[in-house]
Structure formats: structure tokens, C-alpha cells
Design a protein around this motif. Structure first.
Motif, PDB file in Angstrom:
ATOM      1  N   MET A   1       0.808  -0.987   0.030  1.00 30.48           N
ATOM      2  CA  MET A   1       0.013   0.032   0.039  1.00 30.48           C
ATOM      3  C   MET A   1       0.808   1.329   0.113  1.00 30.48           C
ATOM      4  O   MET A   1       1.527   1.517   0.894  1.00 30.48           O
ATOM      5  CB  MET A   1      -0.960  -0.116   1.125  1.00 30.48           C
ATOM      6  CG  MET A   1      -2.101   1.073   1.244  1.00 30.48           C
ATOM      7  SD  MET A   1      -3.146   0.866   2.592  1.00 30.48           S
ATOM      8  CE  MET A   1      -2.206   1.273   4.021  1.00 30.48           C
ATOM      9  N   LEU A   2       0.675   2.115  -0.873  1.00 28.30           N
ATOM     10  CA  LEU A   2       1.575   3.052  -1.101  1.00 28.30           C
ATOM     11  C   LEU A   2       0.887   4.381  -0.429  1.00 28.30           C
ATOM     12  O   LEU A   2      -0.216   4.102  -0.621  1.00 28.30           O
ATOM     13  CB  LEU A   2       1.913   3.470  -2.815  1.00 28.30           C
ATOM     14  CG  LEU A   2       2.794   2.271  -3.080  1.00 28.30           C
ATOM     15  CD1 LEU A   2       3.092   2.601  -4.611  1.00 28.30           C
ATOM     16  CD2 LEU A   2       4.178   2.171  -2.604  1.00 28.30           C
ATOM     17  N   ALA A   3       1.477   5.632  -0.362  1.00 27.98           N
ATOM     18  CA  ALA A   3       1.091   6.710  -0.166  1.00 27.98           C
ATOM     19  C   ALA A   3      -0.151   7.233  -0.932  1.00 27.98           C
ATOM     20  O   ALA A   3      -0.071   7.017  -2.193  1.00 27.98           O
ATOM     21  CB  ALA A   3       1.946   7.835   0.317  1.00 27.98           C
ATOM     22  N   GLY A   4      -1.223   7.423  -0.425  1.00 19.83           N
ATOM     23  CA  GLY A   4      -2.279   8.033  -1.284  1.00 19.83           C
ATOM     24  C   GLY A   4      -3.526   6.901  -1.475  1.00 19.83           C
ATOM     25  O   GLY A   4      -4.646   7.011  -1.889  1.00 19.83           O
ATOM     26  N   MET A   5      -2.983   5.780  -1.345  1.00 16.48           N
ATOM     27  CA  MET A   5      -3.996   4.397  -1.433  1.00 16.48           C
ATOM     28  C   MET A   5      -4.956   4.379  -0.157  1.00 16.48           C
ATOM     29  O   MET A   5      -4.441   4.763   1.023  1.00 16.48           O
ATOM     30  CB  MET A   5      -3.013   3.312  -1.682  1.00 16.48           C
ATOM     31  CG  MET A   5      -2.381   3.261  -2.940  1.00 16.48           C
ATOM     32  SD  MET A   5      -1.371   1.807  -3.205  1.00 16.48           S
ATOM     33  CE  MET A   5      -2.915   0.679  -3.766  1.00 16.48           C
ATOM     34  N   LYS A   6      -6.151   3.794  -0.177  1.00 14.52           N
ATOM     35  CA  LYS A   6      -6.966   3.765   0.726  1.00 14.52           C
ATOM     36  C   LYS A   6      -7.159   2.435   1.203  1.00 14.52           C
ATOM     37  O   LYS A   6      -7.042   1.404   0.312  1.00 14.52           O
ATOM     38  CB  LYS A   6      -8.444   4.356   0.263  1.00 14.52           C
ATOM     39  CG  LYS A   6      -8.267   5.889  -0.173  1.00 14.52           C
ATOM     40  CD  LYS A   6      -9.516   6.272  -0.511  1.00 14.52           C
ATOM     41  CE  LYS A   6      -9.501   7.959  -0.715  1.00 14.52           C
ATOM     42  NZ  LYS A   6     -10.686   8.438  -1.288  1.00 14.52           N
ATOM     43  N   ILE A   7      -7.495   2.395   2.396  1.00 17.35           N
ATOM     44  CA  ILE A   7      -7.895   0.913   3.139  1.00 17.35           C
ATOM     45  C   ILE A   7      -9.236   1.444   3.791  1.00 17.35           C
ATOM     46  O   ILE A   7      -9.272   2.414   4.691  1.00 17.35           O
ATOM     47  CB  ILE A   7      -6.780   0.516   3.944  1.00 17.35           C
ATOM     48  CG1 ILE A   7      -6.992  -0.900   4.316  1.00 17.35           C
ATOM     49  CG2 ILE A   7      -6.257   1.274   5.284  1.00 17.35           C
ATOM     50  CD1 ILE A   7      -5.976  -1.687   4.774  1.00 17.35           C
ATOM     51  N   GLY A   8     -10.045   0.469   3.971  1.00 19.84           N
ATOM     52  CA  GLY A   8     -11.380   0.759   4.749  1.00 19.84           C
ATOM     53  C   GLY A   8     -12.715   0.258   3.862  1.00 19.84           C
ATOM     54  O   GLY A   8     -12.640  -0.624   2.650  1.00 19.84           O
ATOM     55  N   ARG A   9     -13.774   0.674   4.376  1.00 20.77           N
ATOM     56  CA  ARG A   9     -15.047   0.425   3.569  1.00 20.77           C
ATOM     57  C   ARG A   9     -15.519   1.779   3.090  1.00 20.77           C
ATOM     58  O   ARG A   9     -15.821   2.684   3.884  1.00 20.77           O
ATOM     59  CB  ARG A   9     -16.061  -0.344   4.654  1.00 20.77           C
ATOM     60  CG  ARG A   9     -15.311  -1.677   4.945  1.00 20.77           C
ATOM     61  CD  ARG A   9     -16.544  -2.113   6.048  1.00 20.77           C
ATOM     62  NE  ARG A   9     -16.115  -3.441   6.303  1.00 20.77           N
ATOM     63  CZ  ARG A   9     -16.738  -4.459   6.685  1.00 20.77           C
ATOM     64  NH1 ARG A   9     -18.045  -4.458   6.613  1.00 20.77           N
ATOM     65  NH2 ARG A   9     -16.136  -5.644   6.907  1.00 20.77           N
ATOM     66  N   ASN A  10     -16.175   1.642   1.966  1.00 20.91           N
ATOM     67  CA  ASN A  10     -17.031   2.661   1.351  1.00 20.91           C
ATOM     68  C   ASN A  10     -18.427   2.211   1.619  1.00 20.91           C
ATOM     69  O   ASN A  10     -19.222   1.440   0.906  1.00 20.91           O
ATOM     70  CB  ASN A  10     -16.925   2.969   0.158  1.00 20.91           C
ATOM     71  CG  ASN A  10     -17.799   4.094  -0.420  1.00 20.91           C
ATOM     72  OD1 ASN A  10     -18.712   4.447  -0.256  1.00 20.91           O
ATOM     73  ND2 ASN A  10     -17.164   4.889  -1.428  1.00 20.91           N
ATOM     74  N   LEU A  11     -19.176   2.580   2.668  1.00 25.66           N
ATOM     75  CA  LEU A  11     -20.411   2.093   2.980  1.00 25.66           C
ATOM     76  C   LEU A  11     -21.511   2.715   1.881  1.00 25.66           C
ATOM     77  O   LEU A  11     -22.526   1.767   2.076  1.00 25.66           O
ATOM     78  CB  LEU A  11     -20.872   2.737   4.297  1.00 25.66           C
ATOM     79  CG  LEU A  11     -19.840   2.318   5.770  1.00 25.66           C
ATOM     80  CD1 LEU A  11     -20.290   2.964   7.087  1.00 25.66           C
ATOM     81  CD2 LEU A  11     -19.958   0.771   5.566  1.00 25.66           C
ATOM     82  N   LYS A  12     -21.459   3.535   1.251  1.00 23.09           N
ATOM     83  CA  LYS A  12     -22.425   3.983   0.120  1.00 23.09           C
ATOM     84  C   LYS A  12     -22.541   3.058  -0.821  1.00 23.09           C
ATOM     85  O   LYS A  12     -23.650   2.600  -1.539  1.00 23.09           O
ATOM     86  CB  LYS A  12     -22.097   5.456  -0.279  1.00 23.09           C
ATOM     87  CG  LYS A  12     -22.366   6.453   0.622  1.00 23.09           C
ATOM     88  CD  LYS A  12     -21.959   7.681  -0.067  1.00 23.09           C
ATOM     89  CE  LYS A  12     -22.307   9.002   0.969  1.00 23.09           C
ATOM     90  NZ  LYS A  12     -21.985  10.166   0.500  1.00 23.09           N
ATOM     91  N   ILE A  13     -21.195   2.433  -1.399  1.00 20.70           N
ATOM     92  CA  ILE A  13     -21.417   1.371  -2.133  1.00 20.70           C
ATOM     93  C   ILE A  13     -21.169   0.286  -2.058  1.00 20.70           C
ATOM     94  O   ILE A  13     -20.715  -0.794  -2.868  1.00 20.70           O
ATOM     95  CB  ILE A  13     -20.453   1.935  -3.561  1.00 20.70           C
ATOM     96  CG1 ILE A  13     -18.938   2.128  -2.994  1.00 20.70           C
ATOM     97  CG2 ILE A  13     -20.801   3.388  -4.098  1.00 20.70           C
ATOM     98  CD1 ILE A  13     -17.766   2.497  -4.301  1.00 20.70           C
ATOM     99  N   MET A  85       6.809   6.435   1.598  1.00 17.36           N
ATOM    100  CA  MET A  85       6.680   5.140   2.655  1.00 17.36           C
ATOM    101  C   MET A  85       5.731   4.379   1.849  1.00 17.36           C
ATOM    102  O   MET A  85       4.826   4.689   1.068  1.00 17.36           O
ATOM    103  CB  MET A  85       6.075   5.640   3.881  1.00 17.36           C
ATOM    104  CG  MET A  85       7.162   6.607   4.596  1.00 17.36           C
ATOM    105  SD  MET A  85       6.725   7.309   6.033  1.00 17.36           S
ATOM    106  CE  MET A  85       5.665   6.094   6.822  1.00 17.36           C
ATOM    107  N   SER A  86       5.720   3.150   2.403  1.00 23.57           N
ATOM    108  CA  SER A  86       4.795   2.112   1.764  1.00 23.57           C
ATOM    109  C   SER A  86       4.541   1.036   3.254  1.00 23.57           C
ATOM    110  O   SER A  86       5.063   0.872   3.812  1.00 23.57           O
ATOM    111  CB  SER A  86       5.021   1.211   0.654  1.00 23.57           C
ATOM    112  OG  SER A  86       6.181   0.434   1.088  1.00 23.57           O
ATOM    113  N   LEU A  87       3.300   0.193   3.040  1.00 23.94           N
ATOM    114  CA  LEU A  87       2.769  -0.521   4.030  1.00 23.94           C
ATOM    115  C   LEU A  87       3.045  -1.760   3.184  1.00 23.94           C
ATOM    116  O   LEU A  87       2.226  -1.869   2.353  1.00 23.94           O
ATOM    117  CB  LEU A  87       1.698  -0.055   4.603  1.00 23.94           C
ATOM    118  CG  LEU A  87       1.180  -1.085   5.758  1.00 23.94           C
ATOM    119  CD1 LEU A  87       2.122  -1.073   6.967  1.00 23.94           C
ATOM    120  CD2 LEU A  87      -0.129  -0.761   6.218  1.00 23.94           C
TER     121      LEU A  87
END
Length: 192
Positions: A1-13, A85-87
């Protein structure tokens, strides 16, 4: 996962973004390790293998996850402004924060989680506290005793503890403040 990438849930879609590990260092097929946000109870980051929790960040308290030391958080914020940075999550479920070294163009490990046995989920039993840099790492809360003396003698605290005496309102019992711990994963239960 690079900077700017998202992790999580989009509850709308209904979209969930999370990390999955490779099968091995040289086999990119997907393995069962995942790193995702647990939204049941208080939100926190959890590493799981299948349905078994292996590591968690501790719940979000509005400022940070309570399992991340403030010094480490401030260091990460300062470093993220200076370096790329990355994860990553490797094939054994180990999370690593990597920094791109500007002079050598190589990724360098900044930190790894879990980095201490007490970071692993479920090391100690119910009503125990897992202490960093202590041996044994599991400690009883005041007023509790080990369920299995034999297991505790061989440093196995998985059975947890039990009350020394029954709970009563007239025995002079008081609440004891316990600070700096990750609370158990709370799941809301509703009764019909």
C-alpha cells in the motif's frame, strides 16, 4: 500500500479495500492473511488468517489507535512528509512500514508489527494483561487467580484467570484503574 492509497469500507457503495498477503516470497498467489479495518465495535486495524485474529492496532480513540505509542505516531507523521513510504504484509502476516531511501533507491524497513510477543492477539487468556518486555508476558489482574496452575508454570496463560471470591456489593470491592492496555474486542449484542 503506497501513500495515497486507501484502506477501509465505503458504506455507500459497499466497497471494502484491504491488503491480502502472497502465498510466499516468490509465489504471488493469494494467501489467507488480511489486513483490514474492523468496524464492529470500536474501529481498529486487524491482521487475520482466515477468521482467526492474529494482531490488532487497538481501537481508534479519535486521535490514534490506542495500541500505537504516541512517539511512534509522531515519528511516522514527520517521516511521511520527508520520505516516500509504503506498508506491506508478507506471507506470514507480518506488517512492515517501508521507507524509500533517497540515496540508494532501496526500500528500508522502518518498523514491523507485531514486533513484540504481546502484540499478537490472544496471547493471554481472559482477564489477563499482556505486558511488553516482561517475562512471563501475561499478568493477572488484582483479585483474580489462574484457572490452571499447571499451565501457568509452563508459561501458558491461554486458560486465563477467575475471580478469587464471588462478586458482592458489600465486601469493600472497588474498581481498579488499568491504563495503557488494548481493551478486548467489543461486539454490540442486541436482545429482541
Amino acid at each position: 500500500m503506497l501513500a495515497g492509497m486507501k484502506i477501509g469500507r465505503n458504506l455507500k457503495i459497499g466497497l471494502e479495500r484491504y491488503l491480502k498477503s502472497w502465498e510466499s516470497v516468490d509465489d504471488p498467489s493469494i494467501r489467507d492473511f488480511t489486513y483490514r479495518i474492523q468496524v464492529r465495535g470500536l474501529p481498529q486495524m486487524v491482521v487475520s488468517m482466515g477468521s482467526e485474529k492474529r494482531h490488532r492496532s487497538g481501537p481508534w480513540n479519535g486521535t490514534q489507535n490506542n495500541g500505537l505509542p504516541m512517539g511512534q505516531l509522531l515519528y511516522l507523521l514527520r517521516m511521511s512528509c520527508l520520505y516516500c513510504m509504503s506498508l506491506t504484509m508478507n506471507h506470514s502476516g507480518l506488517l512492515q512500514r517501508l521507507v524509500l531511501h533517497p540515496r540508494s533507491s532501496e526500500w528500508v524497513v522502518m518498523y514491523s508489527n507485531p514486533d513484540d510477543p504481546s502484540d499478537s492477539y490472544g496471547q493471554c487468556g481472559v482477564i489477563d494483561i499482556c505486558k511488553i518486555n516482561k517475562s512471563p508476558i501475561c499478568e493477572r489482574l488484582t483479585g483474580f487467580a489462574q484457572k490452571s496452575q499447571e499451565k501457568w508454570k509452563v508459561l501458558d496463560a491461554s486458560d486465563g484467570c477467575m475471580r478469587r471470591m464471588s462478586l458482592g456489593c458489600h465486601g469493600g470491592e472497588v474498581f481498579v484503574k488499568v491504563a495503557g492496555v488494548k481493551f478486548p474486542i467489543l461486539i454490540r449484542v442486541s436482545f429482541a
